[in-house]
Motif scaffolding. Structure first.
Motif, PDB file in Angstrom:
ATOM      1  N   HIS A 132     -20.968  -9.203  89.443  1.00 22.25           N
ATOM      2  CA  HIS A 132     -20.282  -7.910  89.590  1.00 22.25           C
ATOM      3  C   HIS A 132     -18.800  -8.022  89.231  1.00 22.25           C
ATOM      4  CE1 HIS A 132     -23.639  -5.618  91.105  1.00 22.25           C
ATOM      5  NE2 HIS A 132     -23.988  -6.682  91.810  1.00 22.25           N
ATOM      6  N   MET A 136     -16.305  -5.852  86.369  1.00 27.42           N
ATOM      7  CA  MET A 136     -15.095  -5.065  86.656  1.00 27.42           C
ATOM      8  C   MET A 136     -13.822  -5.684  86.074  1.00 27.42           C
ATOM      9  SD  MET A 136     -12.960  -6.405  89.322  1.00 27.42           S
ATOM     10  CE  MET A 136     -12.507  -5.179  90.519  1.00 27.42           C
ATOM     11  N   SER A 232      -5.888  -3.683  94.652  1.00 28.36           N
ATOM     12  CA  SER A 232      -5.596  -2.345  94.132  1.00 28.36           C
ATOM     13  C   SER A 232      -4.242  -2.310  93.423  1.00 28.36           C
ATOM     14  CB  SER A 232      -5.640  -1.314  95.268  1.00 28.36           C
ATOM     15  OG  SER A 232      -4.717  -1.665  96.271  1.00 28.36           O
ATOM     16  N   GLN A 236      -5.894  -0.628  86.640  1.00 28.14           N
ATOM     17  CA  GLN A 236      -7.334  -0.391  86.498  1.00 28.14           C
ATOM     18  C   GLN A 236      -7.886  -0.922  85.173  1.00 28.14           C
ATOM     19  OE1 GLN A 236      -8.483   3.696  86.728  1.00 28.14           O
ATOM     20  NE2 GLN A 236     -10.553   3.232  87.407  1.00 28.14           N
ATOM     21  N   ASP A 240     -11.256  -2.953  87.202  1.00 25.85           N
ATOM     22  CA  ASP A 240     -11.687  -1.569  87.386  1.00 25.85           C
ATOM     23  C   ASP A 240     -12.583  -1.456  88.624  1.00 25.85           C
ATOM     24  OD1 ASP A 240     -12.558   0.994  87.261  1.00 25.85           O
ATOM     25  OD2 ASP A 240     -13.160   0.919  85.152  1.00 25.85           O
ATOM     26  N   SER A 241     -11.950  -1.059  89.731  1.00 23.88           N
ATOM     27  CA  SER A 241     -12.722  -1.032  90.980  1.00 23.88           C
ATOM     28  C   SER A 241     -13.704   0.127  91.027  1.00 23.88           C
ATOM     29  CB  SER A 241     -11.794  -0.996  92.194  1.00 23.88           C
ATOM     30  OG  SER A 241     -10.981   0.142  92.104  1.00 23.88           O
ATOM     31  N   SER A 242     -13.623   1.046  90.036  1.00 21.64           N
ATOM     32  CA  SER A 242     -14.658   2.094  90.019  1.00 21.64           C
ATOM     33  C   SER A 242     -15.987   1.497  89.521  1.00 21.64           C
ATOM     34  CB  SER A 242     -14.227   3.282  89.157  1.00 21.64           C
ATOM     35  OG  SER A 242     -14.235   2.909  87.802  1.00 21.64           O
ATOM     36  N   LYS A 243     -15.912   0.379  88.797  1.00 18.18           N
ATOM     37  CA  LYS A 243     -17.149  -0.303  88.364  1.00 18.18           C
ATOM     38  C   LYS A 243     -17.716  -1.148  89.500  1.00 18.18           C
ATOM     39  CE  LYS A 243     -16.131  -0.503  83.446  1.00 18.18           C
ATOM     40  NZ  LYS A 243     -15.519  -1.311  82.400  1.00 18.18           N
ATOM     41  N   SER A 244     -16.815  -1.829  90.227  1.00 17.58           N
ATOM     42  CA  SER A 244     -17.218  -2.622  91.400  1.00 17.58           C
ATOM     43  C   SER A 244     -15.933  -2.996  92.123  1.00 17.58           C
ATOM     44  CB  SER A 244     -17.957  -3.889  90.949  1.00 17.58           C
ATOM     45  OG  SER A 244     -18.214  -4.711  92.055  1.00 17.58           O
ATOM     46  N   PRO A 245     -15.797  -2.658  93.422  1.00 19.03           N
ATOM     47  CA  PRO A 245     -14.574  -3.063  94.114  1.00 19.03           C
ATOM     48  C   PRO A 245     -14.501  -4.584  94.228  1.00 19.03           C
ATOM     49  CG  PRO A 245     -16.091  -1.943  95.619  1.00 19.03           C
ATOM     50  CD  PRO A 245     -16.724  -1.940  94.269  1.00 19.03           C
ATOM     51  N   ARG A 248     -16.366  -6.236  97.630  1.00 20.91           N
ATOM     52  CA  ARG A 248     -17.528  -5.464  97.208  1.00 20.91           C
ATOM     53  C   ARG A 248     -18.432  -5.132  98.386  1.00 20.91           C
ATOM     54  NH1 ARG A 248     -22.608  -6.755  95.285  1.00 20.91           N
ATOM     55  NH2 ARG A 248     -22.203  -8.809  96.159  1.00 20.91           N
TER      56      ARG A 248
END
Ligand code: A3P
Length: 286
Positions: A132, A136, A232, A236, A240-245, A248
Motif C-alpha cells: 500500500h 501512495m 501530512s 500530496q 498521496d494519502s487519498s490513495k492510502s494513508p 493505514r
C-alpha cells in the motif's frame, strides 16, 4: 525497477528521494556516542511508531518533541540525507532510526555502548503495508499486482533487501544486553507493557502515570491525528494519502484480507525455509 528512483548499497535497494552516496558515506563514518539509542527496523515494521515512543520515553513523557518536530527530524534515519542537517540539534541521549542491516552499521557503533531496540513484524503484514505504501508514494515504483509484489518481496528485490536477511542479521548481532528485541504484535497487544520494557531497558524509571500518558499519545488513533507524525506535512504529489494513508490500519493480521490460501502457503514455506534453525518464536498466524 525504474532507474533514478533507486540506488544500490551493498546490494540493497534504497530510494534516492532520501539516500545518496554521500548520505551513506556519512552514515558509515558517523560518530556513535555511548548514550545513543538506535531504533532498528525493516521498513514497514513500526518505525514511525517508535519515532513517537522513544523521545517520549527518554523525556519522561514530555509531549513537546512529538508535538513540534516532524518524526523524520525528531528521530532521523542514520542513512538518510536529513541526518547531517539535523544531528547537531539532537539532545543527548540522541535517538536515531535505521533500516540498515547489522553489518552495515557505522564502524564506531561496534565499539560503542549505544543501545538498540529492534522491532520485528510479521512479514506478511510488512509486505501488505509495503504494498500500500508503494501505491501512495510517488518516489517508489508502482508495486504491480499483489502477486507480482509478493514475488519481488520474497526475492528481496524491495527496499532494504530480504526481510529474512535483515531479521537474521540483527538476531545474530553480538551485542549482549545492548539490544532489546520486541515485536510489533507485542506492542499492539500490550503497549503499556512494551513501554515498561523500553523504560527499563533505557534506564528511564518511568512512573505508571507517565507510561499511561505515553501510551495515550502513541495509540494509533492519536498518532493518526498528529501532523508531526502522520506525514501530512509531505506534499500530496509525493505521498498521496487519498490513495492510502501512511498510518493505514495499524493492526496485526491484515494479511488475511490480502493473501489467497495458495499465496499464504507459498509465502510461509519460503520464509520458514530461510528461517530454519533460527530461534525466533513468533506469532506467525496472528
Ligand atoms: P499498516 O500499513 O499495516 O497500517 P513504518 O513506520 O516502519 O513505515 O511502518 C508503518 C506501519 O506501522 C503502518 O502499518 C502503520 O499504520 C503502523 N503504525 C504506525 N503507528 C502505529 C501505531 N501507533 N499503532 C499501530 N501501528 C502503527
Amino acid at each position: 525497477m525504474s532507474s533514478g528512483r533507486y540506488l544500490l548499497h551493498h546490494g540493497l535497494l534504497l530510494p534516492t528521494v532520501a539516500h545518496t552516496k554521500e548520505s551513506l558515506k556519512y552514515a558509515q563514518d558517523f560518530h556513535v556516542e555511548d548514550t545513543d539509542v538506535f531504533v532498528v527496523t525493516y521498513p514497514k515494521s513500526g518505525t514511525t511508531w517508535m519515532q513517537e515512543i522513544i523521545p517520549l520515553v527518554l523525556n519522561g513523557g514530555d509531549l513537546t518533541p512529538v508535538q513540534t518536530i516532524p518524526n523524520w527530524d525528531r528521530v532521523p534515519w542514520l542513512e538518510e540525507t536529513r541526518t547531517a542537517l539535523v544531528v547537531d540539534h539532537l539532545t543527548s541521549p540522541r535517538a536515531l532510526a535505521t533500516h540498515l542491516p547489522y553489518q552495515l552499521m557505522p564502524a564506531s557503533f561496534f565499539s560503542s555502548k549505544a543501545k538498540v531496540i529492534y522491532v520485528t513484524r510479521n512479514p506478511k503484514d510488512v509486505m501488505v503495508s509495503s504494498y500500500h505504501f508503494h501505491k501512495m508514494a510517488s518516489f517508489l515504483d508502482d508495486p504491480g499486482t499483489f502477486e507480482e509484489f509478493m514475488d519481488k518481496f520474497l526475492k528481496g528485490k524491495v527496499l532494504f533487501g530480504k526481510w529474512t536477511d535483515h531479521v537474521k542479521s540483527w538476531r545474530h548481532a553480538d551485542l549482549g544486553d545492548r539490544i532489546l528485541h520486541i515485536t510489533y504484535e507485542e506492542m499492539n497487544q500490550d503497549l503499556h507493557g512494551a513501554l515498561r520494557r523500553f523504560s527499563d531497558f533505557l534506564g528511564c524509571n518511568l512512573s505508571e502515570e507517565a507510561i499511561d500518558g505515553i501510551a495515550h499519545q502513541c495509540c494509533f488513533n492519536n498518532m493518526r491525528k498528529n501532523s508531526m507524525s502522520n506525514y501530512s506535512l509531505v506534499p500530496q504529489n509525493i505521498m498521496d494519502s487519498s490513495k492510502s494513508p501512511f498510518l493505514r490500519k495499524g493492526i496485526s493480521g491484515d494479511w488475511k484480507n490480502h493473501f489467497s490460501p495458495e499465496q499464504e502457503a507459498q509465502f510461509s514455506s519460503v520464509i520458514a525455509a530461510e528461517m530454519e534453525g533460527e530461534s525466533l518464536s513468533f506469532p506467525w498466524d496472528l
